[in-house]
Design a protein around this motif. Structure first.
Motif, PDB file in Angstrom:
ATOM      1  N   PRO A 125       0.823  -1.213   0.000  1.00 35.61           N
ATOM      2  CA  PRO A 125       0.000   0.000   0.000  1.00 35.61           C
ATOM      3  C   PRO A 125       0.858   1.265   0.000  1.00 35.61           C
ATOM      4  N   TYR A 126       0.434   2.257  -0.767  1.00 38.03           N
ATOM      5  CA  TYR A 126       1.069   3.582  -0.782  1.00 38.03           C
ATOM      6  C   TYR A 126       2.588   3.514  -0.895  1.00 38.03           C
ATOM      7  N   SER A 127       3.115   2.609  -1.707  1.00 38.02           N
ATOM      8  CA  SER A 127       4.571   2.443  -1.726  1.00 38.02           C
ATOM      9  C   SER A 127       5.141   2.504  -3.134  1.00 38.02           C
ATOM     10  N   GLN A 128       6.228   3.244  -3.274  1.00 41.22           N
ATOM     11  CA  GLN A 128       7.005   3.193  -4.510  1.00 41.22           C
ATOM     12  C   GLN A 128       7.808   1.892  -4.454  1.00 41.22           C
ATOM     13  N   MET A 129       7.404   0.928  -5.271  1.00 38.83           N
ATOM     14  CA  MET A 129       7.970  -0.416  -5.134  1.00 38.83           C
ATOM     15  C   MET A 129       9.438  -0.491  -5.569  1.00 38.83           C
ATOM     16  N   GLN A 130       9.887   0.503  -6.319  1.00 39.36           N
ATOM     17  CA  GLN A 130      11.291   0.495  -6.727  1.00 39.36           C
ATOM     18  C   GLN A 130      12.219   0.742  -5.546  1.00 39.36           C
ATOM     19  N   THR A 131      11.794   1.636  -4.642  1.00 43.57           N
ATOM     20  CA  THR A 131      12.711   2.057  -3.584  1.00 43.57           C
ATOM     21  C   THR A 131      12.334   1.547  -2.192  1.00 43.57           C
ATOM     22  N   THR A 132      11.069   1.154  -2.008  1.00 46.41           N
ATOM     23  CA  THR A 132      10.647   0.722  -0.672  1.00 46.41           C
ATOM     24  C   THR A 132      11.340  -0.589  -0.297  1.00 46.41           C
ATOM     25  N   PRO A 133      12.073  -0.578   0.814  1.00 46.00           N
ATOM     26  CA  PRO A 133      12.719  -1.823   1.231  1.00 46.00           C
ATOM     27  C   PRO A 133      11.673  -2.821   1.731  1.00 46.00           C
ATOM     28  N   MET A 134      12.103  -4.045   1.903  1.00 43.93           N
ATOM     29  CA  MET A 134      11.205  -5.061   2.452  1.00 43.93           C
ATOM     30  C   MET A 134      10.627  -4.571   3.769  1.00 43.93           C
ATOM     31  N   THR A 135       9.355  -4.863   3.979  1.00 47.63           N
ATOM     32  CA  THR A 135       8.730  -4.441   5.229  1.00 47.63           C
ATOM     33  C   THR A 135       9.144  -5.394   6.347  1.00 47.63           C
ATOM     34  N   LEU A 136       8.872  -4.995   7.594  1.00 45.62           N
ATOM     35  CA  LEU A 136       9.367  -5.761   8.742  1.00 45.62           C
ATOM     36  C   LEU A 136       8.528  -7.019   8.960  1.00 45.62           C
ATOM     37  N   PRO A 137       9.163  -8.181   9.102  1.00 43.74           N
ATOM     38  CA  PRO A 137       8.393  -9.411   9.321  1.00 43.74           C
ATOM     39  C   PRO A 137       7.849  -9.463  10.752  1.00 43.74           C
ATOM     40  N   ALA A 138       6.529  -9.399  10.876  1.00 45.17           N
ATOM     41  CA  ALA A 138       5.869  -9.500  12.188  1.00 45.17           C
ATOM     42  C   ALA A 138       5.319 -10.912  12.316  1.00 45.17           C
ATOM     43  N   VAL A 139       5.475 -11.505  13.485  1.00 50.68           N
ATOM     44  CA  VAL A 139       5.013 -12.886  13.650  1.00 50.68           C
ATOM     45  C   VAL A 139       3.987 -13.049  14.758  1.00 50.68           C
ATOM     46  N   LYS A 140       3.844 -12.005  15.603  1.00 50.92           N
ATOM     47  CA  LYS A 140       2.912 -12.166  16.710  1.00 50.92           C
ATOM     48  C   LYS A 140       2.531 -10.792  17.257  1.00 50.92           C
ATOM     49  N   THR A 141       1.298 -10.727  17.762  1.00 52.57           N
ATOM     50  CA  THR A 141       0.882  -9.513  18.462  1.00 52.57           C
ATOM     51  C   THR A 141       0.288  -9.928  19.796  1.00 52.57           C
ATOM     52  N   GLU A 142       0.357  -9.028  20.768  1.00 49.75           N
ATOM     53  CA  GLU A 142      -0.257  -9.297  22.071  1.00 49.75           C
ATOM     54  C   GLU A 142      -0.357  -7.972  22.819  1.00 49.75           C
ATOM     55  N   GLY A 143      -1.556  -7.650  23.306  1.00 48.97           N
ATOM     56  CA  GLY A 143      -1.713  -6.376  24.016  1.00 48.97           C
ATOM     57  C   GLY A 143      -1.341  -5.218  23.110  1.00 48.97           C
ATOM     58  N   VAL A 144      -0.373  -4.407  23.532  1.00 52.91           N
ATOM     59  CA  VAL A 144       0.035  -3.276  22.694  1.00 52.91           C
ATOM     60  C   VAL A 144       1.357  -3.563  21.978  1.00 52.91           C
ATOM     61  N   ARG A 145       1.745  -4.849  21.946  1.00 46.58           N
ATOM     62  CA  ARG A 145       3.056  -5.174  21.390  1.00 46.58           C
ATOM     63  C   ARG A 145       2.994  -6.010  20.118  1.00 46.58           C
ATOM     64  N   ILE A 146       3.951  -5.698  19.239  1.00 46.81           N
ATOM     65  CA  ILE A 146       4.123  -6.438  17.989  1.00 46.81           C
ATOM     66  C   ILE A 146       5.477  -7.128  18.072  1.00 46.81           C
ATOM     67  N   THR A 147       5.523  -8.445  17.820  1.00 51.22           N
ATOM     68  CA  THR A 147       6.792  -9.174  17.867  1.00 51.22           C
ATOM     69  C   THR A 147       7.290  -9.426  16.454  1.00 51.22           C
ATOM     70  N   LEU A 148       8.554  -9.096  16.204  1.00 46.47           N
ATOM     71  CA  LEU A 148       9.156  -9.330  14.892  1.00 46.47           C
ATOM     72  C   LEU A 148       9.742 -10.744  14.830  1.00 46.47           C
ATOM     73  N   ALA A 149      10.071 -11.164  13.614  1.00 45.06           N
ATOM     74  CA  ALA A 149      10.534 -12.536  13.399  1.00 45.06           C
ATOM     75  C   ALA A 149      11.809 -12.868  14.185  1.00 45.06           C
ATOM     76  N   ASP A 150      12.590 -11.865  14.555  1.00 49.32           N
ATOM     77  CA  ASP A 150      13.803 -12.150  15.342  1.00 49.32           C
ATOM     78  C   ASP A 150      13.572 -11.995  16.843  1.00 49.32           C
ATOM     79  N   GLY A 151      12.300 -11.815  17.247  1.00 56.51           N
ATOM     80  CA  GLY A 151      11.994 -11.749  18.671  1.00 56.51           C
ATOM     81  C   GLY A 151      11.916 -10.336  19.227  1.00 56.51           C
ATOM     82  N   ARG A 152      12.353  -9.346  18.450  1.00 53.11           N
ATOM     83  CA  ARG A 152      12.250  -7.959  18.926  1.00 53.11           C
ATOM     84  C   ARG A 152      10.798  -7.548  19.111  1.00 53.11           C
ATOM     85  N   GLU A 153      10.545  -6.715  20.110  1.00 51.08           N
ATOM     86  CA  GLU A 153       9.175  -6.245  20.338  1.00 51.08           C
ATOM     87  C   GLU A 153       9.059  -4.748  20.107  1.00 51.08           C
ATOM     88  N   LEU A 154       7.957  -4.355  19.493  1.00 49.26           N
ATOM     89  CA  LEU A 154       7.678  -2.927  19.301  1.00 49.26           C
ATOM     90  C   LEU A 154       6.378  -2.588  20.019  1.00 49.26           C
TER      91      LEU A 154
END
Ligand SMILES: *Cc1c(COP(=O)(O)O)cnc(C)c1O
Length: 435
Positions: free
Chosen positions: A29-58
């Motif tokens: 969505p809304y992305s210039q596909m030539q320059t937009t890097p790969m988006t972040l792999p999210a694997v889980k959500t819980e409460g107010v947190r999003i977990t990325l594929a390497d275990g980092r939480e946002l």
């Protein structure tokens, strides 16, 4: 099949294979596909947190495009959807009734203001606005009033990305120039935010009332147009003008609905009842795609009669999807049983206090809060991607746009998590201003 692989994301240099393989084929969505890097792999959500594929939480500061009012994976919604999934994930609404859609239509009649009581379901906000526009045009036709087919909408407004809704968006946001010829030309005005604009709008409406089906507006906040606020009196003025000139008022609560501005619906703060209201985003608490177009009694009744041509001829395949309706019912129960609106107000008070120091930062033009929406407006953002990257490094998910650094956290966000969000906003904005 070989396809171009997007650049790697510096925030995630070793993506999982499904991302490497799929990124060449998924159009973002809304992305210039030539320059937009790969988006972040999210694997889980819980409460107010999003977990990325390497275990980092946002910590999510924007509730997944303003949807996740109760945070992610709320057990109440999960159970309701899971029960419905076992019984009947979907069935067509043409010819069949099912409990979730019926109960939800009734609930929406109960919770929306005044005699808004007749709901048509679709699957996206844009489509719900399209339906509202169709309803408005046919409302007049059904009463034998011809020629009322256009819409008055406002500079800074946003109502969706489909061809019809683009025509009532701000001309720049709606890309009116680029799509000239493809989108119908509507009537653009300024919101009556001061005396002068009020007088101008009155004259404009008097001139165009004969060809206008409805006024379309976002209540209290123009969201995607830059988080611009207006006073409840502006809505009251629009209501009065519509009444005086035989024009319907469509209030698009897709962003503001469900507590975002501190009341369940923003138009409550103006004490007005629109003729048609659209809802989506937080309707299912951020779990499933659902939107509603709810009309008042007099609008609905204009479609009644023996004549089949008077019926509203619209019917999305997935209208009233049982899973989505079950999720929305559970979400509405949560609004009733848990103190969401108090939480929204507490978030407002905390943001007022914690974002105030941003006023001292050079290049900051304004700091404003309304309900669970906090905004730092800067002079100009020419490096939005730098911001996005810095926020992820700080462990928060905040996505500035235009010249706006904002948060719309889940209404259940705790004090400490909210401080992490506001703290990151201040820190990164300061860094940027002194770069
Ligand atoms: C997001 C939004 C829409 C469009 O909803 P989609 O589900 O993205 O089609 C329409 N109006 C407002 C006010 C919105 O915020």
């Amino acid at each position: 099949m070989t396809a171009r692989i997007p650049p790697l994301n510096p925030l995630f240099p070793s993506p999982p294979d499904w991302l490497l393989e799929g990124a060449a084929h998924l159009w973002l969505p809304y992305s210039q596909m030539q320059t937009t890097p790969m988006t972040l792999p999210a694997v889980k959500t819980e409460g107010v947190r999003i977990t990325l594929a390497d275990g980092r939480e946002l910590i999510d500061g924007i509730s997944s495009w303003w949807t996740a009012a109760h945070g992610y994976n709320h057990p109440r919604i999960r159970e309701a959807v899971s029960r419905q999934l076992d019984a009947m994930p979907h069935i067509m609404l043409g010819g069949f009734a099912h409990e979730p859609a019926m109960r939800l239509a009734k609930r929406l009649a109960d919770v929306t203001p005044g005699d808004l009581a007749h709901t048509f379901f679709s699957e996206s906000g844009s489509v719900s606005v399209e339906i509202a526009m169709k309803m408005a045009v046919q409302y007049w036709l059904n009463q034998g009033k011809h020629g009322k087919t256009r819409f008055i909408s406002f500079r800074g407004g946003y109502h969706g990305d489909t061809i019809g809704t683009m025509s009532v968006c701000d001309p720049e946001e709606g890309m009116h120039t680029l799509f000239k010829g493809a989108i119908p030309q509507q009537l653009l005005a300024d919101l009556p935010a001061d005396r002068e604009k009020e007088a101008a709008l009155e004259a404009f409406i008097a001139e165009h009332a004969h060809e206008t089906a409805a006024i379309v507006t976002e209540p209290l906040v123009q969201g995607a147009g830059g988080m611009v606020f207006h006073e409840p009196a502006v809505l009251a003025k629009l209501r009065a003008l519509c009444d005086a000139h035989d024009i319907l008022l469509i209030v698009d609560e897709i962003f503001t609905g469900f507590g975002r501005t501190g009341t369940l619906f923003a138009c409550e703060q103006a004490g007005i009842v629109p003729d048609i209201m659209t809802l989506s985003k937080a309707l299912t608490g951020g779990t499933l795609a659902l939107a509603s177009t709810t009309a008042r009694k007099h609008v609905f009744e204009a479609f009644l009669g023996e004549d089949p041509d008077k019926a509203l001829m619209h019917g999305p395949t997935y209208t009233g999807n049982p899973l989505a309706c079950a999720a929305a019912l559970a979400s509405l129960e949560l609004f009733e049983e848990e103190p969401r609106l108090e939480q929204a107000r507490a978030i407002a008070a905390q943001m007022e206090e914690e974002l105030a120091p941003a006023r001292e930062i050079s290049r900051v033009r304004d700091v404003r809060v309304l309900g669970a929406l906090g905004v730092i407006e800067v002079d100009k953002l020419d490096d939005v991607n730098w911001f996005k990257q810095r926020f992820v490094e700080e462990g928060v998910w905040i996505r500035p746009f235009r010249n706006i650094i904002y948060i719309t956290p889940p209404l259940v966000t705790g004090k400490e998590d909210l401080s992490r969000l506001t703290g990151a906003m201040l820190k990164v904005t300061r860094e940027w201003a002194t770069r």
